[in-house]
Structure formats: structure tokens, C-alpha cells
Design a protein around this motif. Sequence first.
Motif, PDB file in Angstrom:
ATOM      1  N   ALA A  73     -14.740  -1.915   7.604  1.00 24.39           N
ATOM      2  CA  ALA A  73     -13.726  -1.029   7.410  1.00 24.39           C
ATOM      3  C   ALA A  73     -12.361  -1.873   7.027  1.00 24.39           C
ATOM      4  CB  ALA A  73     -13.412   0.218   8.390  1.00 24.39           C
ATOM      5  N   GLY A  74     -12.050  -2.628   7.999  1.00 26.90           N
ATOM      6  CA  GLY A  74     -10.914  -3.715   7.585  1.00 26.90           C
ATOM      7  C   GLY A  74     -11.079  -4.309   6.299  1.00 26.90           C
ATOM      8  N   PHE A  75     -12.110  -4.961   5.976  1.00 24.56           N
ATOM      9  CA  PHE A  75     -12.233  -5.446   4.639  1.00 24.56           C
ATOM     10  C   PHE A  75     -11.917  -4.784   3.580  1.00 24.56           C
ATOM     11  CE2 PHE A  75     -14.323  -8.222   1.593  1.00 24.56           C
ATOM     12  CZ  PHE A  75     -13.801  -9.340   1.767  1.00 24.56           C
ATOM     13  N   LEU A  76     -12.753  -3.516   3.767  1.00 24.99           N
ATOM     14  CA  LEU A  76     -12.460  -2.425   2.767  1.00 24.99           C
ATOM     15  C   LEU A  76     -11.181  -2.062   2.448  1.00 24.99           C
ATOM     16  CD1 LEU A  76     -15.345   0.169   3.181  1.00 24.99           C
ATOM     17  CD2 LEU A  76     -15.358  -1.417   1.263  1.00 24.99           C
ATOM     18  N   GLY A  77     -10.303  -1.969   3.663  1.00 24.90           N
ATOM     19  CA  GLY A  77      -8.975  -1.609   3.708  1.00 24.90           C
ATOM     20  C   GLY A  77      -8.176  -2.551   2.714  1.00 24.90           C
ATOM     21  N   THR A  78      -8.396  -3.969   2.878  1.00 28.62           N
ATOM     22  CA  THR A  78      -7.584  -5.064   2.045  1.00 28.62           C
ATOM     23  C   THR A  78      -8.115  -4.967   0.746  1.00 28.62           C
ATOM     24  OG1 THR A  78      -9.461  -6.730   2.526  1.00 28.62           O
ATOM     25  CG2 THR A  78      -7.571  -6.631   4.145  1.00 28.62           C
ATOM     26  N   VAL A  84      -5.095  -1.019  -5.349  1.00 28.26           N
ATOM     27  CA  VAL A  84      -4.181  -0.242  -5.551  1.00 28.26           C
ATOM     28  C   VAL A  84      -3.155  -1.029  -6.336  1.00 28.26           C
ATOM     29  CG1 VAL A  84      -2.297   1.026  -4.674  1.00 28.26           C
ATOM     30  CG2 VAL A  84      -4.360   1.434  -3.864  1.00 28.26           C
ATOM     31  N   VAL A  85      -2.829  -2.281  -5.872  1.00 29.48           N
ATOM     32  CA  VAL A  85      -1.753  -3.151  -6.522  1.00 29.48           C
ATOM     33  C   VAL A  85      -2.072  -3.463  -7.883  1.00 29.48           C
ATOM     34  CG1 VAL A  85      -0.674  -5.295  -6.270  1.00 29.48           C
ATOM     35  CG2 VAL A  85      -0.768  -4.176  -4.223  1.00 29.48           C
ATOM     36  N   ARG A  86      -3.594  -3.668  -8.068  1.00 28.34           N
ATOM     37  CA  ARG A  86      -3.756  -4.173  -9.638  1.00 28.34           C
ATOM     38  C   ARG A  86      -3.978  -3.063 -10.511  1.00 28.34           C
ATOM     39  NH1 ARG A  86      -8.601  -7.936  -8.871  1.00 28.34           N
ATOM     40  NH2 ARG A  86      -7.192  -9.025  -7.367  1.00 28.34           N
ATOM     41  N   ARG A  89       1.070   1.303 -10.547  1.00 24.07           N
ATOM     42  CA  ARG A  89       2.234   0.555 -10.477  1.00 24.07           C
ATOM     43  C   ARG A  89       2.915   0.659  -9.267  1.00 24.07           C
ATOM     44  NH1 ARG A  89       5.232   2.235 -15.864  1.00 24.07           N
ATOM     45  NH2 ARG A  89       6.194   0.254 -15.393  1.00 24.07           N
ATOM     46  N   VAL A  90       1.938   1.040  -8.093  1.00 26.04           N
ATOM     47  CA  VAL A  90       2.201   0.862  -6.618  1.00 26.04           C
ATOM     48  C   VAL A  90       2.491  -0.373  -6.230  1.00 26.04           C
ATOM     49  CG1 VAL A  90       1.823   1.692  -4.446  1.00 26.04           C
ATOM     50  CG2 VAL A  90       1.429   3.052  -6.211  1.00 26.04           C
ATOM     51  N   LYS A  91       3.616  -0.908  -5.679  1.00 28.34           N
ATOM     52  CA  LYS A  91       3.967  -2.209  -5.111  1.00 28.34           C
ATOM     53  C   LYS A  91       3.085  -2.426  -3.870  1.00 28.34           C
ATOM     54  CE  LYS A  91       7.173  -3.459  -8.084  1.00 28.34           C
ATOM     55  NZ  LYS A  91       6.553  -2.881  -9.243  1.00 28.34           N
ATOM     56  N   TYR A  92       3.030  -3.845  -3.761  1.00 26.92           N
ATOM     57  CA  TYR A  92       2.428  -4.351  -2.272  1.00 26.92           C
ATOM     58  C   TYR A  92       2.729  -3.541  -1.047  1.00 26.92           C
ATOM     59  CZ  TYR A  92      -0.099  -7.657   0.826  1.00 26.92           C
ATOM     60  OH  TYR A  92      -0.808  -8.149   1.504  1.00 26.92           O
ATOM     61  N   ASP A  93       4.024  -3.563  -0.648  1.00 28.80           N
ATOM     62  CA  ASP A  93       4.178  -2.938   0.607  1.00 28.80           C
ATOM     63  C   ASP A  93       3.853  -1.374   0.711  1.00 28.80           C
ATOM     64  OD1 ASP A  93       6.114  -2.124  -1.320  1.00 28.80           O
ATOM     65  OD2 ASP A  93       7.828  -2.129   0.155  1.00 28.80           O
ATOM     66  N   ALA A  94       3.977  -0.727  -0.379  1.00 27.16           N
ATOM     67  CA  ALA A  94       3.764   0.781  -0.469  1.00 27.16           C
ATOM     68  C   ALA A  94       2.260   0.957  -0.482  1.00 27.16           C
ATOM     69  CB  ALA A  94       4.413   1.588  -1.696  1.00 27.16           C
ATOM     70  N   ALA A  95       1.634  -0.034  -1.046  1.00 31.12           N
ATOM     71  CA  ALA A  95       0.093   0.035  -1.090  1.00 31.12           C
ATOM     72  C   ALA A  95      -0.338  -0.150   0.468  1.00 31.12           C
ATOM     73  CB  ALA A  95      -0.581  -1.002  -1.892  1.00 31.12           C
TER      74      ALA A  95
END
Lengths: 360, 247
Positions: A73-78, A84-86, A89-95
Motif C-alpha cells: 500500500a505504501g508503494f502504491l501510495g508513492t 498525479v504529478v505527471r 497540473r496538481v503540484k507535488y506537495d498537493a499530490a
Amino acid sequence: MLDLFDDYTLRTVALGSAALGITSGALGTFAVLRRQSLLGDAISHAALPGVAIAFLLTGSKSPLVLVAGAAVAGFLGTLAVMGVVRTTRVKYDAALGIVLSVFFGLGLVLLTFIQRRPDASQAGLDRFLFGQAAGLLRRDLITMAILGGIALAVMLLVWKELKLLAFDPDYGASLGFPMRALDVLLTSLLVVAIVIGLQTVGVVLMAAMVIAPAAAARQWTDRLGLAAALAALFGALAGIVGSVLSAETERLPTGPTIVLSATAIVLVSLLAAGKRGLLWRELRGRRDRRRLRLAAVLADLHALELQHPDAARGHSAAVLSIMSGGALPSLLELERRGEVRRLGEDEWALTDAGRREAER
Amino acid sequence: MSAAPAIEVTDLTVAYGEKPVLWDVDLEVAPGVLMAIVGPNGAGKTTLIRSILGMVEPAAGRALVYGRPYAEQRRLVAYVPQRGSVDWDFPTSVLDVVLMGRYGRLGWVRRPGAADRAAAREALEQVGMAALAGRQISQLSGGQQQRVFLARALVQHADLYFMDEPFQGVDATTELAIVELLRTLRSSGKTVVAVHHDLQTVPEYFDQVTLLNVRRIASGPVDEVFTEENLRLTYGGHAAFFGRNGA
């Protein structure tokens, strides 16, 4: 304290917490240097539904099963964060924030669902929220030690490649190293470091064990290897102190106690560490300012002396204070050093030594 | 090397999203040449280097290094990124950064040894930084940072050097040291391609120049192609401002 470690349970707890502290401290060094501290937070929160689903699927509470669920699950999260980032247009911190809350929310729902089931076998899964060292068993310890050991061994094996990744990935790519694969590898190692700590520290606060020891270690050294070693040491220290404290005290949750121990180490490091420490900087600043004031008074006296050729004449502290402000303490200090002598009640003149110093 | 040009770029087109960054660019650089790439911001100078180095996937066209794709020729090429692209507060020493230049030939897992350290010290000597080998990199000035990056490229013992703005924000001493280094490289048959911003110094520092603004405006010996007309085409209305003094 000595017979604390004769206690079998307590020794298991302390060793387990040391193992998680060493692993998360060392790998956290890379996360912090790459400005990915919050990735650890996302991974640990994202791991919660993995724990619940692993239990629902297997009905087992064996550490290996639950840790495997957490890791997946942790890996799926990353992966979700990167996705989402790729693609948007959502930025890294928001993602990070989105993934963290969605996975954590799902984990809470599943945990509640499990706890409402009639059978009693579910007891204890909620320790993954805030951690519980007291429940640590020998088999947990062995799982943690082996997984942590593997993660650290891999880190040491590709140490120079990870250094390249952390310092200058573009250059690394020009040398032919697959930087994206290295990124995935480092993230996987971080996932391992985090999931082995979840049972003890809990998903809510585990990120602190990635960030705090590394941040504290960075204060003490300018070498990457030393920084990682120190972070491992600090992590182990915080783990042992926190878990033993909480195991010895009733109703003291383990995760928060460990994290507070780590925070204490950070505080001490921020204040006291070598050249970066705030305390040292303040002291050095004061010393420099005092030295400057002494030099200013000495120069003023010298200037006055040049204006009054009748040599052995004194000048009052008041006159000197007008020239450079608050001169009396400096005059007393200079007198002690033999660079200024007192001619009358408030009459000051340079000694030969003082004149030489002023002319330098 | 054989008679193949150091760099041969044909019909190279690169786009980020829908916006073309490089459009149908041809470029040929002979061995032993110091070439400047000039053009306004966003002209694709860095992208051109990055796509030759295989870090950017082109939409069309190809780039060859000594007649072959870059992936087969890494040993012959050294890259000096912009010095602002890394965090200089990273906990490491000058020597350690220069040693990274040996990582490529070391390959996976193997650590640098005595021979690598000797090569790194020699490279630091070449850029006048030998005395600072043990220094923490956060204590370096901009010029010193640039020289560390150059030394890191030198230990690769490459034939072709790509430098992204090597003169950006450096002091006069460093600028002279870099110019001297470029000449040393040329006299031993090496090729240098550098993104450059100071148009005034192009004729003094470089043999050839490529004027780039998404398309290739001109490329060749400085006295032939570094003209007011070409600069106007490259920089648009600002050409007069950028023109060569007394040319």
C-alpha cells in the motif's frame, strides 16, 4: 537501568525500536537531502489500508503478512503521488496531501469495519495508528531486523549511485546510470524502513523517524557517510529511550514518546551542534562584537592622542563614549589587558602596548 | 578518432507538450573545435545539449557523437551542467564531487580507489583548486563551484565536453582560468561545446558559433556567421543592443 535489559520483553522492545531507528535514520538522510521529507509521511499514512486489507484477506496477524500489506500500500501510495504529478497540473506537495488523506481515510474506514466484526481475533490492529512497543514479540523483532538489514545492505551497496542521485541526477544520467530506476529503488528502501516501524511507532508519526534523526545529524557533520551513521545512531537512541519509557509507564503511547525523544535530539542538535549550532553562533557573534568594540575604543584613544601632541594626557570615558558609545566596560577590559592605563579617576590613556595594537 | 564529426545532429525536433523547443535543427561540429551556442532565453540551448546526451527524447531527428548514438559513446563525452542546478549545501567535499567524474568508468557498486583519487587531485590542480580538495562545498564561491564542476568533467578524460553556461556568474580570475582551460583542451585535440551568454566575448573565446532560436539561425566559424544580420535574426528587435562593438 541495568536490570531493565534483563527483562526479556523490554529487551525485545528496545532492540526492535533500535532496529527501526537505525533503518529509518540512515535512509531518512537521503530523503531529507532530496527534500522529500514529506514523502515519508505519505508512505506511512498510505500503508494503513494495506495493513487492514492484508488482515482481511488472510485473517493472519503475523508481522510478515501485515508488513507486506503495508509495504504494498505504501508503494502504491508513492506511485499514486508520481502519477498525479505527471498526469495533472496538481503540484507535488498537493499530490502528497491528497494521497496521504485518501489512503489514510480508507485505512480508518477499514479498521473500523474490522473492529466491528463479531469475532475477537481482530484485537490489536489499532496499534498501527499510534504504535505500541509493549506488544512487540520475538518474531516481530526478527522480521524487523532482517528487513531493516536488507534495506541497509542495499543502501551501502549502491551508496555512490544514491549519492549521485541525491546530489546531481542530471550528471548521473549523463554518465549512463538509470536515475529513474535508482529513484524507485531509494523510494522502495524508504518504504521498507517505514513499514518495519509502523507497529511500534504508528502510521501517524512514523514520518518523524525519517526526518528528525536525519535533520539532527546534518547539524553535526558535513560528510554524507557520517551524517547517515549519526542519523542511524540518533534514530536508535530515540527508539530505545522512547519505547523503554513507554513500556515502563502505564498508558504512555509508544509512538509519541519515541517521536518526542527524537525531537529532543533535534533540539539539542539545533542549539549545540558545532559550527551550525545556534548557541555557538550566538557566542561567536558576541565575541566578535566585543572584539570590535575594544578595537574601536583603542582606535579612538589613538586618534585623540594624535590630536594632542602633549603625549601623556588622559581622556574621560564620557568623551570616548560619545565617539563609540558605552566605552567604560571596554576601557576596563583594555586596562586588564595592559593596553590602556588609568591616569586619574576618569582619565584614560594608551600604554605602549596599546599604541602598538592601535597602529596595527 | 576516425573522420566522423564530433557531433552530427540531423533534423532534430523537440517539443514539450505542443510547444516546439527545437525545430528541425541540423548541427555539425568538427573535432578540435571550441563552439559557442548562443541565443535568447528559451531558445533551446540547454535542450539541444540534453537531447544530444539522450536526456530528452526528440520528437524527430537524431544526434550522433563521433558517428554513433550517445549511449554507445559515453566514455568519450563529459557534461558540465549549470552550476545552479545542484544544492551546494550538500554534505560533501570538493574531492568527493570531482570523484563523481570517475563513477561512469567504475560502473555499479565499485568505489573509487587510489588511482581515481590521484586523477581527481590532478584535475583539481588543472583548475587551480588543489588546495581546496578537502573543503566542504558550501564554502565555495561561485567561481570555485564552477571550477569543481569543470574538474569533475576533466577526470572523465573525455574527447568531447558539453558545458552549460560555464561563465555564468564567475569572477574574473575564474573566467581567465576557464578560457585557458578551453585552449588547453583544444590544443590536445578535444572538442568543446558551450552554451554562452556574453556575446562580447564570443569572438575572443571561441572558434565557431551556433546561433539558435528554436531553429538554427546559423552555424560556423565566428568570423563568417557571427554577424549583425544573424544576431538580429536570432535575437529579434534587440539585435542592436547585443551587436558586436565596433564590428
